[in-house]
Structure formats: C-alpha cells, structure tokens
Design a protein around this motif. Structure first.
Motif, PDB file in Angstrom:
ATOM      1  N   ARG A 118       0.846  -1.198   0.000  1.00 28.00           N
ATOM      2  CA  ARG A 118       0.000   0.000   0.000  1.00 28.00           C
ATOM      3  C   ARG A 118       0.879   1.246   0.000  1.00 28.00           C
ATOM      4  NH1 ARG A 118      -5.113  -0.810   2.106  1.00 28.00           N
ATOM      5  NH2 ARG A 118      -5.554   1.241   1.240  1.00 28.00           N
ATOM      6  N   HIS A 119       0.285   2.329  -0.442  1.00 26.00           N
ATOM      7  CA  HIS A 119       1.025   3.574  -0.595  1.00 26.00           C
ATOM      8  C   HIS A 119       0.079   4.701  -0.177  1.00 26.00           C
ATOM      9  CE1 HIS A 119       3.978   6.088  -3.014  1.00 26.00           C
ATOM     10  NE2 HIS A 119       2.975   6.920  -2.848  1.00 26.00           N
ATOM     11  N   HIS A 132      -0.245  13.516   4.116  1.00 29.59           N
ATOM     12  CA  HIS A 132       0.490  14.482   4.929  1.00 29.59           C
ATOM     13  C   HIS A 132       1.080  15.572   4.040  1.00 29.59           C
ATOM     14  CE1 HIS A 132       0.281  12.816   8.960  1.00 29.59           C
ATOM     15  NE2 HIS A 132       0.572  11.608   8.498  1.00 29.59           N
ATOM     16  N   ARG A 133       1.322  16.721   4.642  1.00 33.60           N
ATOM     17  CA  ARG A 133       1.835  17.873   3.887  1.00 33.60           C
ATOM     18  C   ARG A 133       3.279  18.192   4.243  1.00 33.60           C
ATOM     19  NH1 ARG A 133      -3.404  19.685   5.830  1.00 33.60           N
ATOM     20  NH2 ARG A 133      -4.949  19.495   4.156  1.00 33.60           N
ATOM     21  N   ASP A 134       3.912  17.306   5.010  1.00 33.26           N
ATOM     22  CA  ASP A 134       5.319  17.498   5.369  1.00 33.26           C
ATOM     23  C   ASP A 134       5.903  16.123   5.711  1.00 33.26           C
ATOM     24  OD1 ASP A 134       7.744  18.698   5.992  1.00 33.26           O
ATOM     25  OD2 ASP A 134       6.837  20.321   7.141  1.00 33.26           O
ATOM     26  N   HIS A 168      14.354   0.043  -1.645  1.00 32.86           N
ATOM     27  CA  HIS A 168      14.272   1.411  -2.144  1.00 32.86           C
ATOM     28  C   HIS A 168      12.807   1.758  -2.398  1.00 32.86           C
ATOM     29  CE1 HIS A 168      18.644   1.607  -2.939  1.00 32.86           C
ATOM     30  NE2 HIS A 168      18.504   0.329  -3.227  1.00 32.86           N
ATOM     31  N   GLY A 169      12.458   2.990  -2.241  1.00 34.44           N
ATOM     32  CA  GLY A 169      11.085   3.415  -2.471  1.00 34.44           C
ATOM     33  C   GLY A 169      10.897   4.872  -2.125  1.00 34.44           C
ATOM     34  N   HIS A 170      11.470   5.297  -0.992  1.00 34.99           N
ATOM     35  CA  HIS A 170      11.335   6.696  -0.578  1.00 34.99           C
ATOM     36  C   HIS A 170      12.277   7.584  -1.381  1.00 34.99           C
ATOM     37  CE1 HIS A 170       8.552   6.168   2.741  1.00 34.99           C
ATOM     38  NE2 HIS A 170       9.236   5.086   3.107  1.00 34.99           N
ATOM     39  N   ASP A 228       9.625  12.452   2.039  1.00 32.88           N
ATOM     40  CA  ASP A 228       8.842  12.656   0.818  1.00 32.88           C
ATOM     41  C   ASP A 228       7.345  12.704   1.088  1.00 32.88           C
ATOM     42  OD1 ASP A 228       8.464  10.038   1.513  1.00 32.88           O
ATOM     43  OD2 ASP A 228       9.262   9.175  -0.339  1.00 32.88           O
ATOM     44  N   GLU A 229       6.959  12.741   2.379  1.00 31.64           N
ATOM     45  CA  GLU A 229       5.572  12.881   2.822  1.00 31.64           C
ATOM     46  C   GLU A 229       4.740  11.620   2.564  1.00 31.64           C
ATOM     47  OE1 GLU A 229       3.983  16.363   0.952  1.00 31.64           O
ATOM     48  OE2 GLU A 229       5.731  17.612   1.484  1.00 31.64           O
ATOM     49  N   GLN A 230       5.398  10.515   2.290  1.00 28.99           N
ATOM     50  CA  GLN A 230       4.677   9.288   1.951  1.00 28.99           C
ATOM     51  C   GLN A 230       4.805   8.241   3.056  1.00 28.99           C
ATOM     52  OE1 GLN A 230       5.326   8.056  -2.277  1.00 28.99           O
ATOM     53  NE2 GLN A 230       6.776   9.757  -2.268  1.00 28.99           N
ATOM     54  N   VAL A 231       3.739   7.475   3.217  1.00 28.81           N
ATOM     55  CA  VAL A 231       3.730   6.320   4.114  1.00 28.81           C
ATOM     56  C   VAL A 231       3.584   5.079   3.238  1.00 28.81           C
ATOM     57  CG1 VAL A 231       2.499   5.101   5.953  1.00 28.81           C
ATOM     58  CG2 VAL A 231       2.716   7.596   6.024  1.00 28.81           C
ATOM     59  N   MET A 232       4.489   4.135   3.399  1.00 30.55           N
ATOM     60  CA  MET A 232       4.453   2.907   2.611  1.00 30.55           C
ATOM     61  C   MET A 232       4.251   1.710   3.520  1.00 30.55           C
ATOM     62  SD  MET A 232       7.510   3.562  -0.149  1.00 30.55           S
ATOM     63  CE  MET A 232       7.413   4.946  -1.300  1.00 30.55           C
ATOM     64  N   VAL A 233       3.433   0.769   3.061  1.00 28.58           N
ATOM     65  CA  VAL A 233       3.195  -0.472   3.799  1.00 28.58           C
ATOM     66  C   VAL A 233       3.740  -1.619   2.962  1.00 28.58           C
ATOM     67  CG1 VAL A 233       1.480  -2.023   4.797  1.00 28.58           C
ATOM     68  CG2 VAL A 233       1.151   0.455   4.927  1.00 28.58           C
ATOM     69  N   TRP A 234       4.633  -2.385   3.569  1.00 21.70           N
ATOM     70  CA  TRP A 234       5.305  -3.483   2.892  1.00 21.70           C
ATOM     71  C   TRP A 234       4.849  -4.815   3.474  1.00 21.70           C
ATOM     72  CZ3 TRP A 234       9.359  -1.819  -0.506  1.00 21.70           C
ATOM     73  CH2 TRP A 234       9.703  -0.465  -0.369  1.00 21.70           C
TER      74      TRP A 234
END
Length: 488
Positions: free
Chosen positions: A64-65, A69-71, A319-321, A343-349
């Motif tokens: 999931r991606h 968030h704004r920061d 790698h991803g962020h 990069d303001e992203q949350v990744m689920v692995w």
C-alpha cells in the motif's frame, strides 16, 4: 478533531537507483518497477530483488502507498488488529489510515506544532502522540477524534511508548528527561533525569520492569522502573543516538545513531553483541520483528535494510522513498511493516520472507527462567539460534492419540528450549561451540532427538554443556547410526 480524507492518492512517478554492492555483504539488491504507466512512465511500486543464497526466502513487496500528509513523516505504528495505521508528521497532524481498500483516512488536528511520535496502545483503543508543542496527547482513533492532553515536559516530546499492559506511558523529550505516566488516571508519575542532552527515544522492556533511553549525549541508558535508578550506560556510539528498542525477549536492545551504525547489546551481561555498518548515512529508526530474528532499519540514505540477527548479516535493501527514510515499524505479528519518509509518503510493505518461521514462534509464548530466577516470556532466539519451523497441517485421517503425541512432543521441545536458555547463559563461556553455525547445528540435534526419535523427557538443569552435547550425540548415533561431528 478528525477530518476525513478521500481515498488515497495513487503512487507518483519516480525512480530509485540500486545501492552499489559492497564486498562481503549479501548479493546485490535491485529495485525494479512492477508496473508501468502509459507512455513508458514508471509507476512507483517497487520490489526489492536480490540473489539470495537460500532460495526459500521470498522478497518483501510494497502493498500500500498512502499520501495525505503535507510534510515529512516522523513516526508510524500499526494497531493490534492491523486494520489501522497511525502516522505523525511535521505538518502538526496525526493521521489514521485504514488498511482496508477504499476506506477513508482521518486527519487528527490538535497539536500546535510538529507531531514527532505516535503509538497505538496494546489494545488499539488509544493512540499516543508527542509534539514539538511540548505536549503529549491520548487520542481515541474514531471519527470524533477526541483527545486528552498531558503536560509536564518543557521542550519537544520526541518519543511515546506504552507498557505491554497498557497501564503506563513513557515519554522522552528535549528537556533531557524521560517521564512516566499512568494512562487511565492520566497522571504524571516521575522523571528520569541523568541524560545531559536531548533524549530522542525511550522504551519499556516487554515485562515493564526496565526502561531504555537514547540521547544526543551519545549514550543509551538502562533504568530500573521500580528504583528509578540508571543501572547501566552504553557509550559505544560515536554520535547522537536517534532510536532504541528492546528485543521481544527483553534480553537485548538495539540502537541506531548518527554514526551510521546499528548496535545490539545484551542487557544481562551489558556487552555489545552485534555491530552493523550497512547504511551510508544517519540511521533514524529501527524495529524488531516480533519473532526476534530480524531487524528493519530506516536511514537518511533513503533505504530500508532488513538484518538477519541470527546470521548477523544484511538480508535486503529496499528502495522506495525519495529522500531520507525517517521511520519504520513492524506490525504486531510481523507480516507487514510500514515506513515513512521526508517525501511525505507512508508505505506499507508485506514481509514475505521466512513466513513459515515466525508464525509458531508468536503463537507459542514460551515460559523460561532468567538468570535472576524471575520468569519472562519468549526466550531470546539470538542466544542459541532457535528457529522454530511451522508444522505441516494435520491429515484428516490422523487420530486423536497421534495428535496428542505430537502436542506432547511440541511441549517437550518448548520446555527444552526454555531450559537451554538458562544452560546457555551458565555454560556457554566454557563451551567451544559459540559460532552461529554450531549453535544452529546444536538445535538441529535437539529437534532430531525429540521429534524424530520421540524422546519424551530430557533433564537439563543439572547437566553441564559438555555432558549435554555428549548425551545428544550418543542418543542420535545409537538410534540411527548417523555420523555426527563433535560439538565439544
């Protein structure tokens, strides 16, 4: 209050170059796109690829991606049932993401400055957050977004952590203190104040008796919660210590620092066990897999790395962020882990690797005795390379007596592993088989004797390590005439 967001935005286009392979490390890992968009644009869905020595390992994959968030993201944590994921950000908001497809995420507004840390309570009914506004908040993760404010720190709160029973909360702050609170009475209890610089992180031990803290004074301190005294300081880090956590067994701690290293210590012997130099920049965060066999780290070099603690080696580089990876956390059962970045992203692995090993370890809460005579759960697999394998499903034709016999054998194995932990601590100093391979072979002998030869009881407490090894070798050789190399 909580503000609903629409469905999560799709991943953005980008690329992630693979890190160069270093001699002596694992085989080189590559990040390759799994999906491609129209016109040749690469969709940012990455899977770590690696040529591993053991073909049984399956690569982690990005499931999931989340973007909302704004920061920069500062912290992530899963709820107990994995239905929700909490994240904190420099944008002053806490967000609760639903792990179910097409469900809305909620933004919780209340802090007046950056949210530096978040954590679900063990039950999942509360979320704690710490902020640069000097406050700690307890949220109810629902649409209403109600929260209670704790005030005692005089500077940024960088860490929050619930005790395993959910009754206490420990916080760490730039005011150089660690503070302990009661959750239900919402009351400040006491401070621990021997650090001489900002305290970045504080954690309870699994049994709640100890607290570990990490600071910009380059030390990791171990505290006795009852006496409120510092019982040891670990000073091996060459820079600020950003993050620290207990091994699930409570026998070890791991710390990440600005010197680009990860260190693992035994808190019983107060000695350094492992030292990893796998990142090329500051290590910001780490998280133990619930089985205790693996550790995931996040770094300013934009990568996540997964370490095999039993073998003492790097397994995967992910790698991803796009930019520093600021935080990472396994789910409560270890089948997923989440990461956040600048990069303001949350990744689920999805963890994937070694899936057959940790299920039974988590289901089986082994009871053992520590060196001081007290009981604790889930003995440390790091001590002697315990690696329980998942048993095959029962055939429908097997009768009740056979199932009972297998249960008895499994219980015997658990008892032996618990006793072996005690024996290990008392006798390994005089035992020559200290390497990981020898310990793993030693455990293999145990399985052979117990499972294949149906040994019902083995008495360990009054045996020396030498007698134990000889007994096992003799039993194995006598029953199946196998050629067994000497261990002692």
């Amino acid at each position: 209050m909580a503000a609903p967001l629409s469905g999560q935005a799709p991943p953005t286009a980008g690329s992630a170059p693979a890190r160069p392979f270093r001699p002596g490390a694992v085989a080189p890992l590559r990040a390759e796109p799994l999906l491609r968009g129209a016109g040749g644009a690469e969709t940012e869905l990455w899977r770590a690829r690696g040529v591993m020595a053991a073909g049984c390992l399956e690569d982690p994959s990005l499931e999931r991606h989340f973007k909302g968030h704004r920061d920069a993201i500062t912290s992530v944590d899963f709820s107990l049932n994995k239905k929700q994921l909490a994240s904190g950000s420099m944008d002053s908001c806490l967000m609760i993401w639903s792990m179910r497809p097409q469900m809305r995420a909620y933004r919780f507004v209340g802090h007046k400055d950056a949210v530096m840390c978040v954590q679900f309570s063990p039950s999942g009914h509360l979320v704690a957050s710490g902020s640069r506004d000097k406050t700690v908040r307890l949220w109810v993760p629902s649409v209403k977004g109600e929260s209670t404010v704790f005030k005692a720190h005089t500077a940024t709160v960088r860490s929050v952590h619930f005790s395993s029973d959910g009754q206490s909360l420990v916080t760490a702050s730039d005011d150089k203190t660690v503070k302990v609170w009661t959750v239900h009475r919402q009351k400040f209890l006491f401070s621990l104040s021997q650090h001489i610089n900002w305290v970045r992180c504080a954690r309870f031990s699994p049994d709640g008796r100890l607290i570990v803290s990490a600071s910009d004074d380059k030390t990791v301190k171990l505290w006795d919660k009852t006496s409120r005294e510092c019982i040891h300081s670990f000073c091996e880090h060459g820079g600020f210590v950003n993050h620290v956590d207990f091994h699930p067994s409570g026998t070890c701690i791991a710390a990440a620092g600005t010197d680009n290293t990860v260190k693992v210590w035994d808190v019983r012997m107060n000695r350094l066990l492992q030292h990893y130099q796998v990142h090329s920049a500051v290590v910001n965060s780490l998280s133990f897999h619930p089985s205790g066999n693996y550790l995931v780290t996040a770094s300013n070099d934009s990568t996540l790395k997964i370490l095999d603690l039993l073998e003492g080696r790097l397994l995967y580089t992910l790698h991803g962020h796009q930019g520093p990876a600021t935080c990472v956390a396994f789910s409560r059962v270890g089948d997923f882990f989440a990461s956040g970045g600048s990069d303001e992203q949350v990744m689920v692995w999805k963890t994937n690797f070694d899936a057959a090993d940790y299920g039974d370890v988590l289901k089986t809460q082994k009871s053992g005795t520590s060196m001081d005579g007290t009981h604790h759960t889930l003995q440390s697999e790091m001590d002697f390379g315990v690696h329980l394998k998942k048993t095959k499903p029962q055939d429908s034709g097997r009768n009740h007596a056979q199932q009972e016999e297998e249960t008895s054998l499994a219980n015997t194995l658990e008892h032996i592993m618990g006793q072996l932990d005690v024996l290990t601590q008392l006798s390994f100093q005089g035992l020559s088989c200290k390497s990981g391979k020898e310990r793993k072979y030693f455990q293999f002998l145990l399985k052979e004797v117990i499972v294949r030869h149906q040994l019902k009881a083995v008495i360990f407490c009054q045996c020396t390590a030498f007698v134990l090894c000889c007994t096992l070798e003799a039993a194995l050789s006598a029953t199946h005439q196998l050629s067994v190399p000497s261990l002692c």
